[in-house]
Scaffold this motif. Structure first.
Motif, PDB file in Angstrom:
ATOM      1  N   LEU A 138       7.208 -28.956 -26.654  1.00  0.00           N
ATOM      2  CA  LEU A 138       7.395 -30.197 -27.404  1.00  0.00           C
ATOM      3  C   LEU A 138       6.469 -30.291 -28.611  1.00  0.00           C
ATOM      4  O   LEU A 138       6.718 -31.042 -29.548  1.00  0.00           O
ATOM      5  CB  LEU A 138       7.168 -31.390 -26.457  1.00  0.00           C
ATOM      6  N   LEU A 139       5.400 -29.527 -28.592  1.00  0.00           N
ATOM      7  CA  LEU A 139       4.369 -29.654 -29.627  1.00  0.00           C
ATOM      8  C   LEU A 139       4.915 -29.276 -31.006  1.00  0.00           C
ATOM      9  O   LEU A 139       5.780 -28.414 -31.151  1.00  0.00           O
ATOM     10  CB  LEU A 139       3.169 -28.781 -29.275  1.00  0.00           C
ATOM     11  N   ASP A 140       4.356 -29.949 -32.028  1.00  0.00           N
ATOM     12  CA  ASP A 140       4.828 -29.772 -33.401  1.00  0.00           C
ATOM     13  C   ASP A 140       3.686 -30.159 -34.342  1.00  0.00           C
ATOM     14  O   ASP A 140       2.881 -31.051 -34.011  1.00  0.00           O
ATOM     15  CB  ASP A 140       6.050 -30.666 -33.643  1.00  0.00           C
ATOM     16  N   PRO A 141       3.582 -29.513 -35.488  1.00  0.00           N
ATOM     17  CA  PRO A 141       2.487 -29.848 -36.420  1.00  0.00           C
ATOM     18  C   PRO A 141       2.515 -31.286 -36.937  1.00  0.00           C
ATOM     19  O   PRO A 141       1.507 -31.762 -37.472  1.00  0.00           O
ATOM     20  CB  PRO A 141       2.708 -28.858 -37.575  1.00  0.00           C
ATOM     21  N   SER A 142       3.627 -31.985 -36.762  1.00  0.00           N
ATOM     22  CA  SER A 142       3.719 -33.347 -37.305  1.00  0.00           C
ATOM     23  C   SER A 142       2.974 -34.382 -36.467  1.00  0.00           C
ATOM     24  O   SER A 142       2.879 -35.547 -36.857  1.00  0.00           O
ATOM     25  CB  SER A 142       5.191 -33.766 -37.436  1.00  0.00           C
ATOM     26  N   PHE A 143       2.460 -34.002 -35.314  1.00  0.00           N
ATOM     27  CA  PHE A 143       1.658 -34.913 -34.498  1.00  0.00           C
ATOM     28  C   PHE A 143       0.679 -34.093 -33.679  1.00  0.00           C
ATOM     29  O   PHE A 143       0.770 -32.861 -33.617  1.00  0.00           O
ATOM     30  CB  PHE A 143       2.537 -35.789 -33.590  1.00  0.00           C
ATOM     31  N   ARG A 144      -0.274 -34.754 -33.040  1.00  0.00           N
ATOM     32  CA  ARG A 144      -1.295 -34.072 -32.264  1.00  0.00           C
ATOM     33  C   ARG A 144      -0.823 -33.850 -30.824  1.00  0.00           C
ATOM     34  O   ARG A 144      -0.027 -34.650 -30.293  1.00  0.00           O
ATOM     35  CB  ARG A 144      -2.579 -34.903 -32.246  1.00  0.00           C
ATOM     36  N   PRO A 145      -1.307 -32.797 -30.163  1.00  0.00           N
ATOM     37  CA  PRO A 145      -0.952 -32.605 -28.746  1.00  0.00           C
ATOM     38  C   PRO A 145      -1.295 -33.818 -27.884  1.00  0.00           C
ATOM     39  O   PRO A 145      -0.533 -34.178 -26.979  1.00  0.00           O
ATOM     40  CB  PRO A 145      -1.785 -31.382 -28.346  1.00  0.00           C
ATOM     41  N   SER A 146      -2.431 -34.451 -28.179  1.00  0.00           N
ATOM     42  CA  SER A 146      -2.832 -35.618 -27.382  1.00  0.00           C
ATOM     43  C   SER A 146      -1.850 -36.775 -27.524  1.00  0.00           C
ATOM     44  O   SER A 146      -1.802 -37.657 -26.658  1.00  0.00           O
ATOM     45  CB  SER A 146      -4.238 -36.070 -27.779  1.00  0.00           C
ATOM     46  N   ASP A 147      -1.039 -36.773 -28.579  1.00  0.00           N
ATOM     47  CA  ASP A 147      -0.045 -37.839 -28.738  1.00  0.00           C
ATOM     48  C   ASP A 147       1.005 -37.798 -27.637  1.00  0.00           C
ATOM     49  O   ASP A 147       1.591 -38.831 -27.293  1.00  0.00           O
ATOM     50  CB  ASP A 147       0.629 -37.733 -30.109  1.00  0.00           C
ATOM     51  N   CYS A 148       1.258 -36.620 -27.076  1.00  0.00           N
ATOM     52  CA  CYS A 148       2.221 -36.513 -25.971  1.00  0.00           C
ATOM     53  C   CYS A 148       1.738 -37.302 -24.763  1.00  0.00           C
ATOM     54  O   CYS A 148       2.533 -37.930 -24.044  1.00  0.00           O
ATOM     55  CB  CYS A 148       2.439 -35.052 -25.599  1.00  0.00           C
ATOM     56  N   PHE A 149       0.426 -37.285 -24.526  1.00  0.00           N
ATOM     57  CA  PHE A 149      -0.142 -38.035 -23.405  1.00  0.00           C
ATOM     58  C   PHE A 149      -0.251 -39.523 -23.746  1.00  0.00           C
ATOM     59  O   PHE A 149      -0.059 -40.373 -22.878  1.00  0.00           O
ATOM     60  CB  PHE A 149      -1.500 -37.443 -23.028  1.00  0.00           C
ATOM     61  N   ARG A 150      -0.533 -39.824 -24.992  1.00  0.00           N
ATOM     62  CA  ARG A 150      -0.539 -41.230 -25.413  1.00  0.00           C
ATOM     63  C   ARG A 150       0.840 -41.842 -25.195  1.00  0.00           C
ATOM     64  O   ARG A 150       0.964 -42.991 -24.772  1.00  0.00           O
ATOM     65  CB  ARG A 150      -0.936 -41.354 -26.885  1.00  0.00           C
ATOM     66  N   TYR A 151       1.853 -41.065 -25.511  1.00  0.00           N
ATOM     67  CA  TYR A 151       3.213 -41.597 -25.391  1.00  0.00           C
ATOM     68  C   TYR A 151       3.510 -42.017 -23.949  1.00  0.00           C
ATOM     69  O   TYR A 151       3.952 -43.139 -23.690  1.00  0.00           O
ATOM     70  CB  TYR A 151       4.240 -40.556 -25.850  1.00  0.00           C
ATOM     71  N   THR A 152       3.259 -41.123 -22.989  1.00  0.00           N
ATOM     72  CA  THR A 152       3.588 -41.459 -21.608  1.00  0.00           C
ATOM     73  C   THR A 152       2.683 -42.568 -21.070  1.00  0.00           C
ATOM     74  O   THR A 152       3.132 -43.435 -20.334  1.00  0.00           O
ATOM     75  CB  THR A 152       3.550 -40.207 -20.706  1.00  0.00           C
ATOM     76  N   LEU A 153       1.409 -42.570 -21.458  1.00  0.00           N
ATOM     77  CA  LEU A 153       0.494 -43.591 -20.945  1.00  0.00           C
ATOM     78  C   LEU A 153       0.749 -44.957 -21.561  1.00  0.00           C
ATOM     79  O   LEU A 153       0.311 -45.975 -21.009  1.00  0.00           O
ATOM     80  CB  LEU A 153      -0.961 -43.161 -21.190  1.00  0.00           C
ATOM     81  N   ASN A 154       1.428 -44.998 -22.686  1.00  0.00           N
ATOM     82  CA  ASN A 154       1.795 -46.279 -23.295  1.00  0.00           C
ATOM     83  C   ASN A 154       3.179 -46.745 -22.864  1.00  0.00           C
ATOM     84  O   ASN A 154       3.665 -47.764 -23.356  1.00  0.00           O
ATOM     85  CB  ASN A 154       1.743 -46.168 -24.820  1.00  0.00           C
ATOM     86  N   ARG A 186       7.817 -39.831 -35.135  1.00  0.00           N
ATOM     87  CA  ARG A 186       7.883 -38.381 -35.301  1.00  0.00           C
ATOM     88  C   ARG A 186       7.979 -37.678 -33.950  1.00  0.00           C
ATOM     89  O   ARG A 186       8.707 -36.689 -33.785  1.00  0.00           O
ATOM     90  CB  ARG A 186       6.656 -37.877 -36.069  1.00  0.00           C
ATOM     91  N   LEU A 187       7.247 -38.205 -32.993  1.00  0.00           N
ATOM     92  CA  LEU A 187       7.266 -37.626 -31.651  1.00  0.00           C
ATOM     93  C   LEU A 187       8.651 -37.780 -31.014  1.00  0.00           C
ATOM     94  O   LEU A 187       9.186 -36.850 -30.415  1.00  0.00           O
ATOM     95  CB  LEU A 187       6.198 -38.301 -30.794  1.00  0.00           C
ATOM     96  N   LEU A 188       9.234 -38.958 -31.168  1.00  0.00           N
ATOM     97  CA  LEU A 188      10.562 -39.191 -30.594  1.00  0.00           C
ATOM     98  C   LEU A 188      11.625 -38.328 -31.284  1.00  0.00           C
ATOM     99  O   LEU A 188      12.554 -37.830 -30.628  1.00  0.00           O
ATOM    100  CB  LEU A 188      10.939 -40.671 -30.699  1.00  0.00           C
ATOM    101  N   LYS A 189      11.488 -38.150 -32.583  1.00  0.00           N
ATOM    102  CA  LYS A 189      12.436 -37.306 -33.301  1.00  0.00           C
ATOM    103  C   LYS A 189      12.361 -35.867 -32.785  1.00  0.00           C
ATOM    104  O   LYS A 189      13.383 -35.216 -32.553  1.00  0.00           O
ATOM    105  CB  LYS A 189      12.144 -37.349 -34.800  1.00  0.00           C
ATOM    106  N   ARG A 190      11.143 -35.391 -32.601  1.00  0.00           N
ATOM    107  CA  ARG A 190      10.954 -34.056 -32.046  1.00  0.00           C
ATOM    108  C   ARG A 190      11.509 -34.000 -30.621  1.00  0.00           C
ATOM    109  O   ARG A 190      12.132 -33.015 -30.203  1.00  0.00           O
ATOM    110  CB  ARG A 190       9.469 -33.694 -32.047  1.00  0.00           C
ATOM    111  N   GLY A 191      11.301 -35.080 -29.850  1.00  0.00           N
ATOM    112  CA  GLY A 191      11.783 -35.129 -28.481  1.00  0.00           C
ATOM    113  C   GLY A 191      13.297 -35.084 -28.394  1.00  0.00           C
ATOM    114  O   GLY A 191      13.859 -34.433 -27.509  1.00  0.00           O
ATOM    115  N   GLU A 192      13.971 -35.766 -29.314  1.00  0.00           N
ATOM    116  CA  GLU A 192      15.436 -35.744 -29.319  1.00  0.00           C
ATOM    117  C   GLU A 192      15.947 -34.333 -29.583  1.00  0.00           C
ATOM    118  O   GLU A 192      16.893 -33.860 -28.939  1.00  0.00           O
ATOM    119  CB  GLU A 192      15.967 -36.711 -30.381  1.00  0.00           C
TER     120      GLU A 192
END
Length: 694
Positions: A619-635, A671-677
């Motif tokens: 899922l990782l991409d230069p447009s966001f940080r790896p830690s954003d993946c954990f922020r997403y689920t914890l939020n 950006r994270l959701l776009k990458r996720g889709e």
């Protein structure tokens, strides 16, 4: 005569000592001394050398580009240790030896029973010019090998002018190759592949369950008579990936299998890439020779027409069955008994093609040893310093009936000792939790971000996590660094951290055994969180399993228990039935739990753990940080905690930032959701093509 203590042979003699050869090999790193170079080569080629020592020999020869060192790398592709075969494949690439090693690499690609070796072979062969050598990987039984091939083919076909040539490598008419073509066309053009029929065991196996523990238990519950009646179905499970399932199939065949059913099972074990040798050994070991004779003669003497049970058996090979039966002639019974049948089938049975190593160069120690004459052997025993190789000297001593130790130096050389520092006890600072939450009724209060030991994070990483406010850790028995971290803590500090542990078993006694092992390994008095791992079927959770979990809690061995699953329906039902906590997959690419699971957890007050938040990094991409993946689920409402599984301190620090700075800005979220889709679409196609079971 003994070797002088100051002679190079005095040092290489240590390579003969299994207790010292690894350290000795490491001490010779970068050597240009002929005796030491030959000693390293001999160590690597000795099939009794441990994988650790062989690996040290390869590392010490890294800078050596001599013919004997390069030859040793080629021969190491036939090492008995999978890790050394992988290492040798990588060395072949690094040394630009692919044209010289193609024959050996193709042999590994088509016969090696370890998918990790075959994947390394794909990556090595892909560096060469003969891309057609990769064709066998298109129907490899393991999806990770097919995926490795797919990644190379996708890269080569990014230029539209190359695509026909790339697809030409997938002309093998197998379901896996067809699906790999589908995947490539989708990757290049976005064209969604047509739906293809997949293997559904539920259509032919009435007692099937996707959960291996449940399937194994179903086979047990059938009893001897039930398994006997179901043997035509059971033989299709003879090479099931779960050992517990295979064991019941083998038991049924040994107890009640007809010769025809044995033929079906043996004929299904013909692909060496599926590591079928242990299964065949377990099936035939200790069986009376009379029965082996009956089965072998049945296979060899039966008319060519196949009975219905074999005609519909996927993966069955009559030739493989016949080859096994022919091999019993002269072993279980006289070959003369069926001489005519053996002659009739001779041209049909696949000839065995054992690995034949290329000849050694004349100046190689093995060649020198092979050409020893009695006179030369006597000369070397009398004056061992005329030789540079202990392999040759050992052969000479044997020819002269002299123990090789009589040639050894008076004072054996030992490699410089690496001082062993006793692991000092760890002392944790007071853990200041950030946004703590309680897990389950009466459960532990934990940090929202936990740390898994899956990828061997150094011990200091767990200490660092605790310093930053993490007190939740995920453990399995093979997580060595996390185990070391726990055992080095004082009892008071161990009580301040909380371990999530689980079981893959479905038997109450085995579940309790897993709990007791975890307590013993980590020196704990109680497990904070215990889960039934990877639950794929509710039939896994029988009343006696639930009773055992309650008993473990009453006995004070478990604080709270729950289950984990990839199946959202099972997760939802678990919440409704009062399981707490529940663990389920969730990420920006896999979001359906947000509507199908989490609302029920919020309504019932159920604690939810999430896992696979980065999709194993895909899922990782230069447009966001790896830690954003954990922020997403914890939020995400309903999520209590999640886990990161870093391999390095750098990854740990990045991911801990989600604990320190929990907010996820709206633009980053988009950006994270776009990458996720995009990732979800890719993953869906991937599962239907490359990873499909056919």
């Amino acid at each position: 005569m003994r070797v002088p203590n100051d002679h190079p042979l005095a040092r290489t003699y240590t390579l003969l000592d299994p207790d010292l050869n690894t350290a000795a090999a490491e001490s010779f790193r970068g050597t240009t001394e002929v005796t030491e170079r030959e000693g390293l080569v001999e160590l690597l080629l000795n099939r009794e050398t441990s994988a650790t020592a062989a690996s040290a020999a390869v590392r010490s020869l890294e800078a050596d580009d001599s013919p004997i060192a390069r030859d040793a790398i080629v021969r190491a592709l036939n090492s008995p240790h999978p890790s050394i075969r992988i290492l040798a494949a990588g060395e072949a690439v690094r040394r630009k030896m692919i044209p010289d090693t193609s024959r050996e690499l193709v042999r590994l690609l088509t016969t090696d029973p370890f998918w990790q070796v075959r994947r390394a072979t794909v990556n090595a062969l892909a560096e060469g010019a003969q891309r057609e050598l990769l064709i066998p990987a298109s129907n490899d039984p393991h999806w990770r090998v097919r995926y490795a091939l797919g990644q190379w083919l996708e890269e080569w076909g990014r230029d539209p002018g190359n695509r026909e040539r790339v697809l030409g490598l997938l002309l093998t008419p197998t379901p896996h190759a067809t699906r790999l073509r589908d995947y490539l066309l989708y990757s290049w053009t976005g064209e969604v592949p047509a739906e293809r029929t997949a293997n559904d065991p539920q259509s032919w196996c009435p007692f099937w369950d996707w959960d291996p523990a449940v399937l194994a238990r179903n086979l047990e519950l059938l009893g001897g008579a039930g398994r006997r009646d179901a043997l035509n179905t059971l033989i299709r499970l003879v090479n099931h990936p779960d050992e517990r399932v295979r064991a019941w199939v083998i038991l049924a065949l040994r107890e009640d299998g007809t010769p025809e059913q044995w033929e079906g099972a043996i004929g299904s074990l013909g692909d060496p890439r599926e590591d079928t040798a242990p299964v065949l050994d377990a099936l035939t070991r200790g069986v009376e020779l009379d029965r082996i004779e009956e089965i072998a003669k049945f296979i060899l003497c039966r008319p060519s027409a196949l009975p219905p049970v074999l005609e519909t058996l996927p993966g069955y090979s009559q030739t493989i069955a016949q080859a096994w039966a022919a091999a019993q002639a002269g072993e279980a019974f006289p070959a003369e008994d069926i001489r005519a049948e053996l002659e009739r089938l001779k041209s049909d049975i696949l000839p065995s093609s054992p690995y034949v190593a290329p000849p050694f160069a004349p100046d190689h120690p093995h060649a020198r040893a092979a050409s020893l004459t009695p006179d030369r052997a006597k000369e070397l025993v009398e004056t061992p310093t005329l030789e540079t190789s202990w392999f040759v000297l050992s052969r000479a001593a044997k020819m002269c009936r002299v123990p090789v130790w009589k040639l050894a130096p008076e004072t054996p050389w030992k490699p410089p000792a690496t001082p062993r520092v006793a692991a000092e006890p760890l002392t944790l600072p007071p853990i200041t939790l950030v946004r703590p939450r309680q897990i389950g009724p009466g459960g532990p209060i934990v940090s929202p971000l936990g740390v898994s030991g899956h990828y061997g994070l150094p011990v200091e990483g767990y200490v660092r996590a605790a310093e930053e406010g993490a007190n939740l850790f995920f453990w399995e028995p093979n997580y060595a660094t996390l185990t070391r971290f726990m055992t080095r803590l004082a009892p008071s500090d161990r009580r301040g951290v909380h371990m999530l542990v689980g079981t893959f078993e479905a038997d109450p006694a085995k579940i309790r055994k897993d709990v007791e092992r975890a307590l013993r390994n980590m020196k704990l008095e109680r497990l904070s969180i215990f889960l039934i791992f990877w639950t794929q079927s509710w039939r896994r959770i029988t009343p006696d399993v639930r009773e055992e979990l309650e008993a473990l809690k009453r006995d004070g061995l478990v604080q709270v228990f729950g289950l984990s699953t990839h199946n959202r329906g099972i997760a939802r039902d678990a919440i409704l039935e009062g399981w707490n906590p529940v663990m389920v997959r969730h990420s920006a690419a896999h979001r359906k739990a947000e509507t199908e699971v989490f609302p029920f957890a919020q309504e019932r007050g159920t604690s939810i753990f999430t896992f696979n938040n980065t999709c194993y990094g895909r899922l990782l991409d230069p447009s966001f940080r790896p830690s954003d993946c954990f922020r997403y689920t914890l939020n995400t409402p309903g999520v209590s905690a999640c886990f990161t599984a870093p391999s390095t301190m750098e990854y740990l620090e990045e991911n801990l930032d989600a604990l320190r700075n929990p907010e996820l800005p709206d633009d980053v979220r988009e950006r994270l959701l776009k990458r996720g889709e995009w990732m979800y679409r890719e993953d869906t196609i991937f599962r239907k093509t490359v990873r499909a079971e056919v």
